[in-house]
Design a protein around this motif. Structure first.
Motif, PDB file in Angstrom:
ATOM      1  N   VAL A 131       0.849  -1.196   0.000  1.00 17.19           N
ATOM      2  CA  VAL A 131       0.000   0.000   0.000  1.00 17.19           C
ATOM      3  C   VAL A 131       0.878   1.237   0.000  1.00 17.19           C
ATOM      4  O   VAL A 131       2.063   1.180   0.365  1.00 17.19           O
ATOM      5  CB  VAL A 131      -0.941   0.031   1.231  1.00 17.19           C
ATOM      6  CG1 VAL A 131      -1.842  -1.193   1.256  1.00 17.19           C
ATOM      7  CG2 VAL A 131      -0.137   0.120   2.538  1.00 17.19           C
ATOM      8  N   ASP A 132       0.302   2.364  -0.383  1.00 15.08           N
ATOM      9  CA  ASP A 132       1.056   3.614  -0.327  1.00 15.08           C
ATOM     10  C   ASP A 132       0.877   4.260   1.042  1.00 15.08           C
ATOM     11  O   ASP A 132       0.261   3.681   1.946  1.00 15.08           O
ATOM     12  CB  ASP A 132       0.646   4.549  -1.463  1.00 15.08           C
ATOM     13  CG  ASP A 132      -0.796   5.038  -1.356  1.00 15.08           C
ATOM     14  OD1 ASP A 132      -1.447   4.844  -0.299  1.00 15.08           O
ATOM     15  OD2 ASP A 132      -1.293   5.632  -2.336  1.00 15.08           O
ATOM     16  N   VAL A 133       1.402   5.456   1.209  1.00 13.04           N
ATOM     17  CA  VAL A 133       1.398   6.106   2.513  1.00 13.04           C
ATOM     18  C   VAL A 133      -0.015   6.428   2.989  1.00 13.04           C
ATOM     19  O   VAL A 133      -0.253   6.621   4.186  1.00 13.04           O
ATOM     20  CB  VAL A 133       2.268   7.384   2.473  1.00 13.04           C
ATOM     21  CG1 VAL A 133       1.600   8.470   1.626  1.00 13.04           C
ATOM     22  CG2 VAL A 133       2.588   7.896   3.875  1.00 13.04           C
ATOM     23  N   ASN A 134      -0.967   6.447   2.069  1.00 14.44           N
ATOM     24  CA  ASN A 134      -2.364   6.700   2.430  1.00 14.44           C
ATOM     25  C   ASN A 134      -3.149   5.418   2.670  1.00 14.44           C
ATOM     26  O   ASN A 134      -4.360   5.467   2.917  1.00 14.44           O
ATOM     27  CB  ASN A 134      -3.046   7.516   1.323  1.00 14.44           C
ATOM     28  CG  ASN A 134      -2.388   8.860   1.119  1.00 14.44           C
ATOM     29  OD1 ASN A 134      -2.134   9.591   2.073  1.00 14.44           O
ATOM     30  ND2 ASN A 134      -2.092   9.193  -0.140  1.00 14.44           N
ATOM     31  N   GLY A 135      -2.480   4.263   2.567  1.00 13.90           N
ATOM     32  CA  GLY A 135      -3.145   2.990   2.789  1.00 13.90           C
ATOM     33  C   GLY A 135      -3.880   2.462   1.575  1.00 13.90           C
ATOM     34  O   GLY A 135      -4.646   1.498   1.696  1.00 13.90           O
ATOM     35  N   GLU A 136      -3.637   3.045   0.410  1.00 10.17           N
ATOM     36  CA  GLU A 136      -4.287   2.592  -0.817  1.00 10.17           C
ATOM     37  C   GLU A 136      -3.516   1.414  -1.406  1.00 10.17           C
ATOM     38  O   GLU A 136      -2.289   1.456  -1.513  1.00 10.17           O
ATOM     39  CB  GLU A 136      -4.356   3.729  -1.841  1.00 10.17           C
ATOM     40  CG  GLU A 136      -5.192   4.913  -1.396  1.00 10.17           C
ATOM     41  CD  GLU A 136      -6.660   4.548  -1.213  1.00 10.17           C
ATOM     42  OE1 GLU A 136      -7.162   3.709  -2.005  1.00 10.17           O
ATOM     43  OE2 GLU A 136      -7.292   5.090  -0.281  1.00 10.17           O
ATOM     44  N   GLU A 137      -4.236   0.367  -1.813  1.00  8.47           N
ATOM     45  CA  GLU A 137      -3.595  -0.816  -2.371  1.00  8.47           C
ATOM     46  C   GLU A 137      -2.879  -0.483  -3.674  1.00  8.47           C
ATOM     47  O   GLU A 137      -3.418   0.167  -4.552  1.00  8.47           O
ATOM     48  CB  GLU A 137      -4.631  -1.911  -2.631  1.00  8.47           C
ATOM     49  CG  GLU A 137      -5.188  -2.538  -1.367  1.00  8.47           C
ATOM     50  CD  GLU A 137      -6.092  -3.719  -1.665  1.00  8.47           C
ATOM     51  OE1 GLU A 137      -5.964  -4.299  -2.769  1.00  8.47           O
ATOM     52  OE2 GLU A 137      -6.924  -4.062  -0.804  1.00  8.47           O
ATOM     53  N   MET A 138      -1.628  -1.002  -3.780  1.00  8.09           N
ATOM     54  CA  MET A 138      -0.831  -0.764  -4.976  1.00  8.09           C
ATOM     55  C   MET A 138      -0.496  -2.055  -5.714  1.00  8.09           C
ATOM     56  O   MET A 138      -0.383  -2.065  -6.941  1.00  8.09           O
ATOM     57  CB  MET A 138       0.473  -0.037  -4.599  1.00  8.09           C
ATOM     58  CG  MET A 138       0.261   1.259  -3.822  1.00  8.09           C
ATOM     59  SD  MET A 138      -0.794   2.453  -4.666  1.00  8.09           S
ATOM     60  CE  MET A 138       0.242   2.908  -6.041  1.00  8.09           C
ATOM     61  N   ALA A 139      -0.299  -3.173  -4.971  1.00  8.43           N
ATOM     62  CA  ALA A 139       0.053  -4.444  -5.607  1.00  8.43           C
ATOM     63  C   ALA A 139      -0.017  -5.538  -4.560  1.00  8.43           C
ATOM     64  O   ALA A 139      -0.039  -5.272  -3.344  1.00  8.43           O
ATOM     65  CB  ALA A 139       1.458  -4.379  -6.211  1.00  8.43           C
ATOM     66  N   ASP A 140      -0.057  -6.795  -5.039  1.00  3.71           N
ATOM     67  CA  ASP A 140       0.073  -7.938  -4.139  1.00  3.71           C
ATOM     68  C   ASP A 140       1.552  -8.141  -3.817  1.00  3.71           C
ATOM     69  O   ASP A 140       2.428  -7.883  -4.653  1.00  3.71           O
ATOM     70  CB  ASP A 140      -0.470  -9.210  -4.791  1.00  3.71           C
ATOM     71  CG  ASP A 140      -1.985  -9.186  -4.934  1.00  3.71           C
ATOM     72  OD1 ASP A 140      -2.645  -8.588  -4.060  1.00  3.71           O
ATOM     73  OD2 ASP A 140      -2.487  -9.755  -5.915  1.00  3.71           O
ATOM     74  N   CYS A 141       1.820  -8.637  -2.620  1.00  5.33           N
ATOM     75  CA  CYS A 141       3.183  -9.016  -2.235  1.00  5.33           C
ATOM     76  C   CYS A 141       3.294 -10.527  -2.376  1.00  5.33           C
ATOM     77  O   CYS A 141       2.545 -11.273  -1.732  1.00  5.33           O
ATOM     78  CB  CYS A 141       3.478  -8.583  -0.808  1.00  5.33           C
ATOM     79  SG  CYS A 141       5.142  -9.044  -0.240  1.00  5.33           S
ATOM     80  N   ASN A 142       4.207 -10.989  -3.234  1.00  4.85           N
ATOM     81  CA  ASN A 142       4.329 -12.424  -3.457  1.00  4.85           C
ATOM     82  C   ASN A 142       5.792 -12.825  -3.599  1.00  4.85           C
ATOM     83  O   ASN A 142       6.701 -12.019  -3.340  1.00  4.85           O
ATOM     84  CB  ASN A 142       3.507 -12.853  -4.679  1.00  4.85           C
ATOM     85  CG  ASN A 142       3.923 -12.116  -5.945  1.00  4.85           C
ATOM     86  OD1 ASN A 142       5.089 -11.794  -6.142  1.00  4.85           O
ATOM     87  ND2 ASN A 142       2.962 -11.848  -6.814  1.00  4.85           N
ATOM     88  N   ALA A 143       6.021 -14.054  -4.027  1.00  2.00           N
ATOM     89  CA  ALA A 143       7.373 -14.610  -4.071  1.00  2.00           C
ATOM     90  C   ALA A 143       8.298 -13.817  -4.983  1.00  2.00           C
ATOM     91  O   ALA A 143       9.504 -13.702  -4.723  1.00  2.00           O
ATOM     92  CB  ALA A 143       7.307 -16.069  -4.523  1.00  2.00           C
ATOM     93  N   HIS A 144       7.751 -13.257  -6.064  1.00  2.00           N
ATOM     94  CA  HIS A 144       8.583 -12.508  -7.007  1.00  2.00           C
ATOM     95  C   HIS A 144       9.210 -11.284  -6.339  1.00  2.00           C
ATOM     96  O   HIS A 144      10.319 -10.872  -6.704  1.00  2.00           O
ATOM     97  CB  HIS A 144       7.753 -12.091  -8.217  1.00  2.00           C
ATOM     98  CG  HIS A 144       7.182 -13.249  -8.971  1.00  2.00           C
ATOM     99  ND1 HIS A 144       7.920 -14.007  -9.851  1.00  2.00           N
ATOM    100  CD2 HIS A 144       5.939 -13.808  -8.945  1.00  2.00           C
ATOM    101  CE1 HIS A 144       7.168 -14.975 -10.351  1.00  2.00           C
ATOM    102  NE2 HIS A 144       5.959 -14.874  -9.826  1.00  2.00           N
TER     103      HIS A 144
END
Length: 656
Positions: A131-144
Motif C-alpha cells: 500500500v502507499d502512505v495513504n493505505g491505498e492498495e498498490m500491488a500484491d506481495c508475493n514470491a517474485h
C-alpha cells in the motif's frame, strides 16, 4: 514438511529485522557527579503496583536521541540499527520472532527443510498487500518480490556491498552473481533482467507463493536469517514507478510502499516521525497501537523532563537522574525504577588501521602504534572501564562488562555449554564477580606498555599517541560520556602514553568521519543476523569485500604493517576452517571459539560492553523481542520495580 527447531536459546538481534546490523556508538548516558553507588530500589517497598490487566496504551510516544535518526528508507540498503528500528515497522519479511526469539510465521505461513538444511522451502500467505502512505492498495506481495529484493542486494551496482555477506555465505550462487555484476558496467548491471539471477542463484519460485532456497552447504540455521533485511521483499513495480534503482534508493516515507504493520505519514528529520496502523495489514489478530510517535531529543535529560511532564511513555535514565532517584526512597519515581532487559548487541572498540589526518594524509604515528600488538594489549588489560559503564548502569555497572566478541546466550553446544564459555576457557578468563573487571590486569598492562614504548620508539613513534574520538556535535550526552572515557584513558594508561582527543561531527558519523578514515576507533555494537558465530566473526576477516567491520571501520585491507596483516590472515584462516564444518555443530562451535580467542588474544578488536540500563516506562520489554511495535504489552500507569522483577522472573522460567 519438517520445521527446523533451533538449538539456540534465542535469536539475538535478528529479532530487530536488522539482526546483524551494527548500532552506531554506545548508548551510554550523561555523567553527573560521582557519589557513592546508589542502592537498588527494594521491590518489597514498591507502591502504585499495577494489575496485570491494567488498561493498555492505544497511542504511544517515545523519545529517541537525535543521534539515532534514520538515514534511509530502503531496508536492504542499510546495516544500521538506527534505520532498522524504524523500517522494521514498515516492511514485513518472511518470518518474525516472538518475545523469546523463536521464529514464527510472518509473510511465510510455513517453512522447513527436509534434507538437513541444504534446501529450505517457504510457503507464503496470500492476500498480503503493498500500500502507499495513504493505505491505498498498490500491488500484491508475493514470491517474485522476494526474488527482486535479493537480486537488488546482490547486484553490486544497485546496492554496493551492503547486506551481501549473509546471502553470499548462505545461498548457492550468490557470490557468483555478486561478482558477475561487479564486473559489469553500471549501465549493464542496471539493465539486467531476472534471467541471469535465476540461472545463477539458488532461489526457485515454483509458483507465486512458494520460495525454495538452496544453500551453499547444509545450513540448519538458515531460517534464522529469514527476518533480516538481506531477504526482504521489493516490488519491481515500485522500482519502475520511482524511475529505477537509484530512484528506489532515494525514496522517502511519502513515495515508498508498505506491507508492514504501520505506515509513516509524518517524517520531520531530526524532529518527529509518526506511525499509523496500516489499515490493510494482513495480521488482523495482532495487537497494534493506533499511532506511534518518535520524538527526537538532544539528550536523555531532555527526555526525562518530557517524562516528568507526562509527554512520553518511556525514558532511559541518565547516570545523574538514576542516582538522584535511586538515592531517595521518597522520590516520586523511586518505586518505578526498572532495570531494562539486556539488549542483543555486543559492543567493541573497533580500531582504524588506516587512519587519515584532516588533510587526507596518513596519520603515520597512530597507524604505526595501533599495528603494534603490545600497544593493543596494553589497552586490553589496562583499561578499567568501570566508570564508563556507570554511564549506562550506575547501580550495577559491571553487569555491562563484555569480554567477548560474540554474545552470551547466543548458541550452545549439545551439552548446554554457552558458546562464549568456550571462548572464556581459551582466554583463561575468570567469571563475573561484581567487584572488578574480569580481564583488567594492571601488572600485565604495565608490561605491555613498557614493551610497546620500546618497540614503537624504535620505529619513530612519538608519545603520547594521539587518539581521535568522534561524537555528535549536538549531543550533550555523547560529550559527557566522552569526557568520562577520556578520564578512563588518563587514569588507566597515563597521559604520557596516550591522549584522547574529543572531536565532533555535524550530522553523519559515516560520511564525515568513517568514510574519510578520520577516527582512531569507534565503539560500535553488532547483533547477529542468524544463529551461528560465523555471522559475527566473518565481519573482521581480511581481504573480504563483504566483511562489514573490515571494510567500514578497521580498513585492515589498506594496512601496510606485515606483522599485523599476517595476524589478520591467520585469524581469517581460522574462521574459514571453522565455517567448513557443518556436520558436527559441537566441532563447529569449538573451532569458532578458537578463532574468536585468537582475535581477542591479539586484541584486533577490544570488547567493551553490553547495554543494560535503567528506565521509567509504561512498556513491558519482556513482552517483545523486536523493534517491530506489534504485540507489545503496555500500561497507562508506569510499571513498578516489583512488576519488572516479576516480568524478568517469569520470562526466565518460561524460556527454559
Amino acid at each position: 514438511m519438517r520445521t527446523y527447531q533451533r538449538l539456540a536459546a534465542f535469536v539475538l538481534a535478528a529479532a530487530l529485522m536488522l539482526g546483524g546490523c551494527s548500532t552506531g556508538g554506545n548508548t551510554t548516558q550523561p555523567a553527573g557527579d560521582t557519589p557513592s553507588t546508589p542502592s537498588t530500589p527494594a521491590a518489597e517497598n514498591s507502591s502504585n503496583s499495577n494489575s496485570a490487566d491494567n488498561e493498555p496504551l492505544k497511542d504511544i510516544v517515545i523519545a529517541k536521541l537525535a543521534t539515532r535518526e534514520l538515514e534511509t528508507f530502503c531496508s536492504v540498503h542499510s546495516q544500521r540499527a538506527e534505520d532498522g528500528e524504524n523500517l522494521v515497522n514498515l516492511t514485513d519479511p518472511l518470518l518474525e520472532v516472538d518475545n523469546y526469539g523463536r521464529m514464527i510465521p510472518c509473510i511465510a505461513e510455513k517453512w522447513g527443510t527436509e534434507d538437513g538444511g541444504l534446501t529450505w522451502t517457504f510457503n507464503l500467505r496470500q492476500g498480503v498487500k503493498w500500500v502507499d502512505v495513504n493505505g491505498e492498495e498498490m500491488a500484491d506481495c508475493n514470491a517474485h518480490d522476494f526474488a527482486t529484493g535479493l537480486e537488488f542486494v546482490l547486484n553490486f551496482h544497485k546496492n554496493d556491498s551492503i547486506n551481501t555477506s549473509m546471502p553470499m555465505e548462505l545461498i548457492k550462487g550468490a557470490t557468483e552473481y555478486y561478482n558477475f555484476t561487479k564486473e559489469l558496467s553500471k549501465e549493464e548491471a542496471l539493465a539486467l533482467d531476472m534471467s541471469k539471477f535465476y540461472e545463477t542463484v539458488g532461489m526457485e519460485l515454483p509458483d507465486d507463493y512458494t520460495i525454495i532456497y538452496t544453500c551453499t552447504a547444509p545450513k540448519p540455521y538458515f531460517d534464522t536469517v529469514a527476518n533480516y533485511s538481506c531477504l526482504y521483499p521489493i516490488s519491481q513495480k515500485l522500482i519502475d514507478n520511482l524511475g529505477g534503482p537509484e530512484g528506489y534508493l532515494a525514496m522517502n516515507n511519502q513515495t515508498m510502499w508498505y506491507n508492514g504493520a504501520y505506515l509513516m505519514p509524518t517524517y520531520i528529520q531530526g524532529n518527529e516521525k509518526v506511525f499509523k496502523a496500516n489499515p490493510k495489514y494482513w495480521d488482523t489478530n495482532c495487537q497494534r497501537f493506533d499511532s506511534i510517535t518518535f520524538k527526537m531529543v538532544e539528550s536523555n535529560d531532555v527526555a526525562y523532563q518530557m517524562w516528568q511532564a507526562g509527554e512520553i511513555d518511556h525514558v532511559d535514565l541518565t547516570e545523574s537522574n538514576l542516582k538522584t532517584i535511586s538515592g531517595n526512597p521518597n522520590h516520586e519515581f523511586y518505586n518505578n525504577l526498572v532495570e531494562k532487559r539486556p539488549t542483543s548487541y555486543s559492543y567493541q572498540f573497533h580500531f582504524n588501521y588506516d587512519k587519515m589526518k584532516n588533510d587526507g594524509t596518513p596519520d603515520t604515528n597512530w597507524n604505526t602504534a595501533i599495528a603494534n600488538k603490545a600497544f593493543r594489549l596494553s589497552w586490553y588489560y589496562g583499561l578499567d572501564l568501570t566508570n564508563y559503564y556507570k554511564r549506562t548502569n550506575a547501580i550495577n555497572p559491571l553487569k555491562c562488562e563484555n569480554d567477548f566478541y560474540t554474545m552470551k546466550n547466543f548458541v550452545y553446544t549439545s551439552d548446554g555449554t554457552d558458546y562464549v564459555d568456550l571462548v572464556r576457557e581459551r582466554l583463561g578468563l575468570g567469571t563475573f564477580n561484581g567487584e572488578s573487571m574480569v580481564r583488567y590486569n594492571k601488572a600485565k598492562a604495565e608490561e605491555y606498555k613498557a614493551q610497546a614504548i620500546e618497540e614503537l620508539t624504535a620505529k619513530g613513534v612519538t608519545f603520547p599517541v594521539e587518539i581521535d574520538y568522534y561524537i555528535s556535535a549536538s549531543s550533550q550526552t555523547a560529550l559527557d560520556s566522552a569526557n568520562v572515557l577520556k578520564q578512563v584513558f588518563s587514569d588507566s594508561l597515563g597521559d604520557d602514553y596516550v591522549k584522547l582527543n574529543i572531536n565532533t561531527y555535524v550530522s553523519s558519523l559515516n560520511k564525515e568521519v568513517r568514510d574519510p578514515h578520520l577516527q582512531s576507533f569507534v565503539i560500535n555494537g553488532w547483533g547477529a543476523d542468524y544463529n551461528d558465530p560465523q555471522n559475527y566473526l566473518v565481519q573482521e576477516t581480511y581481504g573480504n569485500d563483504n566483511a562489514w567491520y573490515s571494510t567500514s571501520y578497521s580498513n585492515i585491507n589498506n594496512a601496510t604493517d606485515e606483522e599485523l596483516i599476517a595476524i589478520y590472515k591467520e585469524y581469517t584462516d581460522l574462521v574459514t576452517k571453522a565455517d567448513a564444518i557443518y556436520d558436527d555443530m559441537d566441532a563447529r562451535y569449538n573451532a569458532f571459539a578458537d578463532a574468536e580467542a585468537f582475535l581477542l588474544e591479539n586484541a584486533l578488536v577490544l570488547p567493551c560492553n553490553y547495554s543494560i540500563s535503567w528506565s521509567l516506562t509504561r512498556i513491558n520489554e519482556y513482552s517483545y523481542k523486536s523493534s517491530k511495535l506489534k504485540n507489545w504489552e503496555t500500561s497507562k500507569d508506569a510499571y513498578t520495580t516489583a512488576q519488572y522483577e516479576q516480568f524478568a522472573a517469569d520470562y526466565e522460567t518460561n524460556s527454559k
